[in-house]
Design a protein around this motif. Structure first.
Motif, mmCIF file in Angstrom:
data_model
loop_
_atom_site.group_PDB
_atom_site.id
_atom_site.type_symbol
_atom_site.label_atom_id
_atom_site.label_comp_id
_atom_site.label_asym_id
_atom_site.label_seq_id
_atom_site.Cartn_x
_atom_site.Cartn_y
_atom_site.Cartn_z
ATOM 1 N N MET A 1 0.858 -1.179 0.000
ATOM 2 C CA MET A 1 0.000 0.000 0.000
ATOM 3 C C MET A 1 0.903 1.240 0.000
ATOM 4 O O MET A 1 1.787 1.370 0.828
ATOM 5 N N THR A 2 0.650 2.139 -0.919
ATOM 6 C CA THR A 2 1.452 3.357 -0.991
ATOM 7 C C THR A 2 1.024 4.339 0.093
ATOM 8 O O THR A 2 -0.074 4.245 0.655
ATOM 9 N N ALA A 3 1.897 5.286 0.365
ATOM 10 C CA ALA A 3 1.599 6.293 1.387
ATOM 11 C C ALA A 3 0.355 7.098 1.002
ATOM 12 O O ALA A 3 -0.466 7.426 1.855
ATOM 13 N N ALA A 4 0.210 7.405 -0.279
ATOM 14 C CA ALA A 4 -0.948 8.196 -0.723
ATOM 15 C C ALA A 4 -2.254 7.440 -0.471
ATOM 16 O O ALA A 4 -3.243 8.020 -0.012
ATOM 17 N N VAL A 5 -2.254 6.151 -0.764
ATOM 18 C CA VAL A 5 -3.456 5.335 -0.550
ATOM 19 C C VAL A 5 -3.756 5.235 0.945
ATOM 20 O O VAL A 5 -4.906 5.372 1.370
ATOM 21 N N LEU A 6 -2.723 5.023 1.747
ATOM 22 C CA LEU A 6 -2.899 4.920 3.191
ATOM 23 C C LEU A 6 -3.426 6.229 3.780
ATOM 24 O O LEU A 6 -4.335 6.227 4.615
ATOM 25 N N ARG A 7 -2.876 7.355 3.337
ATOM 26 C CA ARG A 7 -3.353 8.663 3.819
ATOM 27 C C ARG A 7 -4.847 8.844 3.508
ATOM 28 O O ARG A 7 -5.608 9.307 4.343
ATOM 29 N N LYS A 8 -5.217 8.469 2.276
ATOM 30 C CA LYS A 8 -6.622 8.627 1.881
ATOM 31 C C LYS A 8 -7.527 7.747 2.752
ATOM 32 O O LYS A 8 -8.598 8.176 3.183
ATOM 33 N N GLN A 11 -7.777 9.322 6.187
ATOM 34 C CA GLN A 11 -8.630 10.506 6.133
ATOM 35 C C GLN A 11 -10.109 10.113 6.103
ATOM 36 O O GLN A 11 -10.952 10.787 6.694
ATOM 37 N N GLY A 12 -10.406 8.999 5.438
ATOM 38 C CA GLY A 12 -11.784 8.497 5.418
ATOM 39 C C GLY A 12 -12.250 8.105 6.816
ATOM 40 O O GLY A 12 -13.375 8.413 7.216
ATOM 41 N N TYR A 13 -11.380 7.423 7.563
ATOM 42 C CA TYR A 13 -11.716 7.057 8.941
ATOM 43 C C TYR A 13 -11.954 8.305 9.786
ATOM 44 O O TYR A 13 -12.915 8.365 10.558
#
Length: 68
Positions: A1-8, A11-13
Protein backbone atom coordinates in the motif's frame (compact mmCIF):
# COMPACT_ATOMS: atom_id res chain seq x y z
CA UNK A 1 0.00 0.00 0.00
CA UNK A 2 1.45 3.36 -0.99
CA UNK A 3 1.60 6.29 1.39
CA UNK A 4 -0.95 8.20 -0.72
CA UNK A 5 -3.46 5.33 -0.55
CA UNK A 6 -2.90 4.92 3.19
CA UNK A 7 -3.35 8.66 3.82
CA UNK A 8 -6.62 8.63 1.88
CA UNK A 9 -7.86 5.62 3.85
CA UNK A 10 -6.96 7.26 7.19
CA UNK A 11 -8.63 10.51 6.13
CA UNK A 12 -11.78 8.50 5.42
CA UNK A 13 -11.72 7.06 8.94
CA UNK A 14 -11.23 10.52 10.42
CA UNK A 15 -14.09 11.95 8.34
CA UNK A 16 -16.46 9.34 9.82
CA UNK A 17 -15.24 9.67 13.41
CA UNK A 18 -17.51 11.21 16.09
CA UNK A 19 -16.39 14.61 17.42
CA UNK A 20 -15.47 13.37 20.89
CA UNK A 21 -13.07 10.84 19.40
CA UNK A 22 -11.55 13.52 17.19
CA UNK A 23 -10.69 15.48 20.33
CA UNK A 24 -8.96 12.39 21.73
CA UNK A 25 -7.11 11.75 18.48
CA UNK A 26 -5.85 15.31 17.97
CA UNK A 27 -2.95 15.24 20.50
CA UNK A 28 -1.72 11.92 19.13
CA UNK A 29 -1.79 13.07 15.52
CA UNK A 30 -0.24 16.38 16.47
CA UNK A 31 2.67 14.63 18.19
CA UNK A 32 3.12 12.12 15.38
CA UNK A 33 3.23 14.85 12.72
CA UNK A 34 6.33 16.40 14.27
CA UNK A 35 9.68 15.34 12.79
CA UNK A 36 11.46 12.58 14.70
CA UNK A 37 14.52 14.77 14.99
CA UNK A 38 15.89 18.05 13.74
CA UNK A 39 19.27 18.69 12.23
CA UNK A 40 20.86 21.93 13.28
CA UNK A 41 23.83 23.60 11.67
CA UNK A 42 27.08 22.78 13.45
CA UNK A 43 28.58 25.51 15.57
CA UNK A 44 31.96 26.87 14.43
CA UNK A 45 33.68 24.86 17.19
CA UNK A 46 31.90 21.65 16.17
CA UNK A 47 32.74 22.20 12.51
CA UNK A 48 36.38 22.80 13.40
CA UNK A 49 36.54 19.55 15.44
CA UNK A 50 34.95 17.61 12.58
CA UNK A 51 37.37 19.05 10.02
CA UNK A 52 40.30 18.20 12.29
CA UNK A 53 39.09 14.62 12.71
CA UNK A 54 38.56 14.22 8.95
CA UNK A 55 42.13 15.35 8.31
CA UNK A 56 43.40 12.93 10.97
CA UNK A 57 41.49 10.11 9.31
CA UNK A 58 42.89 10.91 5.87
CA UNK A 59 46.43 11.04 7.29
CA UNK A 60 46.01 7.77 9.24
CA UNK A 61 42.90 5.68 8.42
CA UNK A 62 43.90 3.16 11.11
CA UNK A 63 43.02 5.82 13.69
CA UNK A 64 39.35 5.31 12.77
CA UNK A 65 37.41 3.15 15.22
CA UNK A 66 34.26 1.59 13.71
CA UNK A 67 31.08 1.54 15.80
CA UNK A 68 30.88 -2.28 15.74
Amino acid sequence: MTAAVLRKELQGYIAKMPERRLKILKPLLSEMSEPLYTVEKASPAEAKRAEKRIKEFHNDPSSFVPLK
